[in-house]
Motif scaffolding. Structure first.
Motif, mmCIF file in Angstrom:
data_model
loop_
_atom_site.group_PDB
_atom_site.id
_atom_site.type_symbol
_atom_site.label_atom_id
_atom_site.label_comp_id
_atom_site.label_asym_id
_atom_site.label_seq_id
_atom_site.Cartn_x
_atom_site.Cartn_y
_atom_site.Cartn_z
ATOM 1 N N ASP A 73 0.824 -1.084 0.124
ATOM 2 C CA ASP A 73 -0.092 0.183 0.268
ATOM 3 C C ASP A 73 0.897 1.176 0.009
ATOM 4 O O ASP A 73 1.764 1.278 0.812
ATOM 5 C CB ASP A 73 -0.916 -0.118 1.337
ATOM 6 N N LEU A 74 0.796 2.073 -0.938
ATOM 7 C CA LEU A 74 1.788 3.217 -0.986
ATOM 8 C C LEU A 74 1.154 4.465 -0.107
ATOM 9 O O LEU A 74 1.993 5.253 0.280
ATOM 10 C CB LEU A 74 1.509 3.940 -2.516
ATOM 11 N N THR A 75 -0.166 4.409 0.520
ATOM 12 C CA THR A 75 -0.361 5.474 1.231
ATOM 13 C C THR A 75 -1.071 4.681 2.516
ATOM 14 O O THR A 75 -2.459 5.035 2.814
ATOM 15 C CB THR A 75 -1.211 6.267 0.587
ATOM 16 N N ARG A 130 -2.601 4.188 6.161
ATOM 17 C CA ARG A 130 -3.192 4.830 7.397
ATOM 18 C C ARG A 130 -3.823 3.843 8.293
ATOM 19 O O ARG A 130 -4.681 3.254 7.949
ATOM 20 C CB ARG A 130 -4.101 5.983 6.903
#
Length: 189
Positions: free
Chosen positions: A87-89, A91
């Protein structure tokens, strides 16, 4: 799972498929939906996530997690504590689930050195060599030698692992290569 060794401290979830001759050592977890080929070796503390595909003859050294979205072709070598992402981002407060996972393909015979990181969404070319501690942030050509942070191509390597000179001929095994758009290809003998 006939013909498979799983150490008693490891867990293989129902629905995982493991090929004959594969050895799974201490404290590993193979999740449901994972597919591991024949004659593989998973060192201590390896996690294979759900829906991951691992080819035949793959060696995954200690402390490696292969996350969903990653696919390892035949004869891939993953050095100790190398890292894959998916996952590049990410949270913690806003999980996106597997819809956000980026696919990472590690090509046949590629080697990833100890503590190297492969950022998701890239292809690591066949028979390439990613040096220890390198951080891959772009596609890797076949037979490329990648070093540094971020990883940069520093040369070419033979299928047997020997560094190639400018003539792209291997001094150890005699293979000869030529350049193509996505790396090197071997000259037919």
């Amino acid at each position: 799972m006939e013909g498979v060794f799983v150490h008693e401290s490891s867990y293989v979830d129902e629905g995982a498929v493991i090929g004959e001759g594969t050895k799974i050592w201490y404290f590993c977890h193979v999740q449901s939906g994972a597919e591991i080929g024949c004659n593989c070796s998973l060192g201590q503390n390896v996690n294979i996530a759900a829906n991951v595909k691992v080819g035949n003859g793959v060696k995954i050294q200690n402390n490696v997690s292969v996350y969903e979205g990653v696919e390892l072709a035949n004869y891939v070598f993953c050095g100790p504590s190398c890292v894959f992402t998916n996952d590049l981002t990410p949270r913690a407060k806003y999980p996106k689930g597997n819809a956000a996972y980026k696919r990472t393909l590690v090509g046949e015979g590629a080697s990833i050195g100890a503590n190297a990181t492969i950022v998701c969404g890239h292809e690591v070319g066949a028979w390439s060599l990613v040096g220890a501690g390198a951080v891959v942030v772009s596609d890797v050509p076949s037979h490329a030698l990648m070093l540094g942070v971020p990883a940069k191509q520093k040369g070419w390597v033979c299928e047997c692992g020997c560094l190639l000179g400018e003539d792209l001929a291997c001094s150890d095994c005699g293979r000869v290569y030529y350049k193509v758009d996505n790396g090197l290809e071997e000259v037919e003998r």
